[in-house]
Design an enzyme around this catalytic site. Structure first.
Site, PDB file in Angstrom:
ATOM      1  N   PRO A   2      11.504 -33.007   8.859  1.00  0.00           N
ATOM      2  CA  PRO A   2      11.775 -34.437   9.007  1.00  0.00           C
ATOM      3  C   PRO A   2      10.767 -35.344   8.316  1.00  0.00           C
ATOM      4  CG  PRO A   2      11.669 -33.326  11.125  1.00  0.00           C
ATOM      5  CD  PRO A   2      11.084 -32.420  10.115  1.00  0.00           C
ATOM      6  N   GLU A   3      11.132 -35.817   7.154  1.00  0.00           N
ATOM      7  CA  GLU A   3      10.445 -36.938   6.538  1.00  0.00           C
ATOM      8  C   GLU A   3      11.507 -38.025   6.406  1.00  0.00           C
ATOM      9  OE1 GLU A   3       7.648 -36.138   3.405  1.00  0.00           O
ATOM     10  OE2 GLU A   3       7.720 -33.996   3.805  1.00  0.00           O
ATOM     11  N   LYS A  59       9.750 -42.804   9.710  1.00  0.00           N
ATOM     12  CA  LYS A  59      10.290 -41.645  10.415  1.00  0.00           C
ATOM     13  C   LYS A  59      10.673 -41.969  11.855  1.00  0.00           C
ATOM     14  CE  LYS A  59       6.892 -39.099   7.749  1.00  0.00           C
ATOM     15  NZ  LYS A  59       5.603 -38.383   7.860  1.00  0.00           N
ATOM     16  N   ARG A 245      -3.966 -31.655   4.621  1.00  0.00           N
ATOM     17  CA  ARG A 245      -2.708 -30.929   4.431  1.00  0.00           C
ATOM     18  C   ARG A 245      -2.740 -30.122   3.152  1.00  0.00           C
ATOM     19  NH1 ARG A 245       1.139 -33.100   7.310  1.00  0.00           N
ATOM     20  NH2 ARG A 245       1.755 -30.927   7.302  1.00  0.00           N
TER      21      ARG A 245
END
Length: 261
Positions: A2-3, A59, A245
């Site tokens: 989910p982006e 989001k 990340r």
DNA sequence: ACCTATGTTGATAC
DNA sequence: GGTATCAACATAGG
């Protein structure tokens, strides 16, 4: 998953398939997903209501209702929205054990937040005040002013939801690759031209991902693995950790200075 | 078995 | 305030 593109598809699904249907029951028993609400709070607020609109910024999604309360939904790291896919008859349809939050409709259908990892969220009256402008809507001057500052890496700046809402790890790598910019560049060192290019490529990446079904359809994303190669020049990709990340980029094309184009 | 990895966010520390 | 790290959750893979 989910982006921004996945969330937009989820929002569109709610808009298309769930608006106007009377809610007769709500499963809000997962106290982690429904925090800070106590079990029953969301149910009490929504039972008897109908969703009337589905919105999104970055989001975060939220739904309006005909009786007032606003339902906020966030997919977290692995969540998705499922509408009316309940195996009638099967006592335990596949996947249903991961339904962390469910609206049951009068007609027998349902909307659920299906999320193995429970990092998704459902809550009443979500606070959107800390969110930056949506990455698909942000204007050029606003993008320049918000993203093009600070000493931290531009990739971290892109992913900061208070700066710009909607960009996650994969979309950030894809956009920077498309714009031929080094993810580690200090955000404040980008020229207005580079920022404009980054915005243009980010928006194009978002549109393509919404069309094709999600960020994982990005051209660079498929090569984000050991041995992955740049889809444009064929050179080996580089990996490191930026903004906490895992980050992949093409060292041949994404460099410190601006490039051609 | 044990360690690493994974799309997000929010708390905490410097 | 800005920036960085870790923990929350659960599962998969080397």
């Amino acid at each position: 998953m989910p982006e921004l593109p996945e969330v937009e598809r989820a929002r569109a699904l709610i808009e298309r398939a769930a608006l106007g249907r009377a809610i007769v029951a709500v499963n809000d028993r997962d106290t982690y997903v429904c925090r800070p609400h106590a079990p029953g709070e969301i149910a009490d607020a929504l039972t008897g209501a109908r969703l009337t609109a589905a919105h999104r910024q970055g989001k975060t999604m939220w739904c309006e209702t005909d009786i007032g309360p606003v339902l906020g939904l966030h997919l977290g790291m692995a969540g998705r929205i499922v509408v009316d896919e309940a195996g009638e008859g099967d006592p335990q349809p596949v996947g249903e054990r991961w339904d962390r939050f469910v609206l049951e409709f009068e007609d027998g259908g349902r909307l659920s937040l299906r999320d193995k990892r429970r990092l998704g969220r459902a809550r009443l009256e979500p606070d959107l005040s800390g969110l930056g402008p949506d990455a698909a809507e942000v204007s050029r001057p606003e993008f320049r002013a918000r993203v093009g500052r600070g000493r931290g890496p531009v990739k971290a700046r892109l992913m900061d939801q208070s700066v710009l809402a909607g960009v996650g790890n994969l979309l950030a790598d894809e956009a920077l690759w498309r714009a031929r910019l080094l993810p580690a560049r200090p955000a404040g060192s980008l020229s207005p031209t580079e920022l404009d290019r980054l915005r243009r490529e980010l928006r194009a990446a978002v549109r393509a991902a919404i069309r094709h079904g999600g960020v994982h359809t990005g051209r660079l994303i498929g090569e984000r693995r050991r041995g992955g190669r740049c889809p444009r020049c064929g050179g080996g990709l580089e990996r490191s950790r930026i903004g906490g990340r895992t980050t992949w980029w093409c060292p041949g094309e994404q460099n410190g200075r601006g490039t051609q184009n």
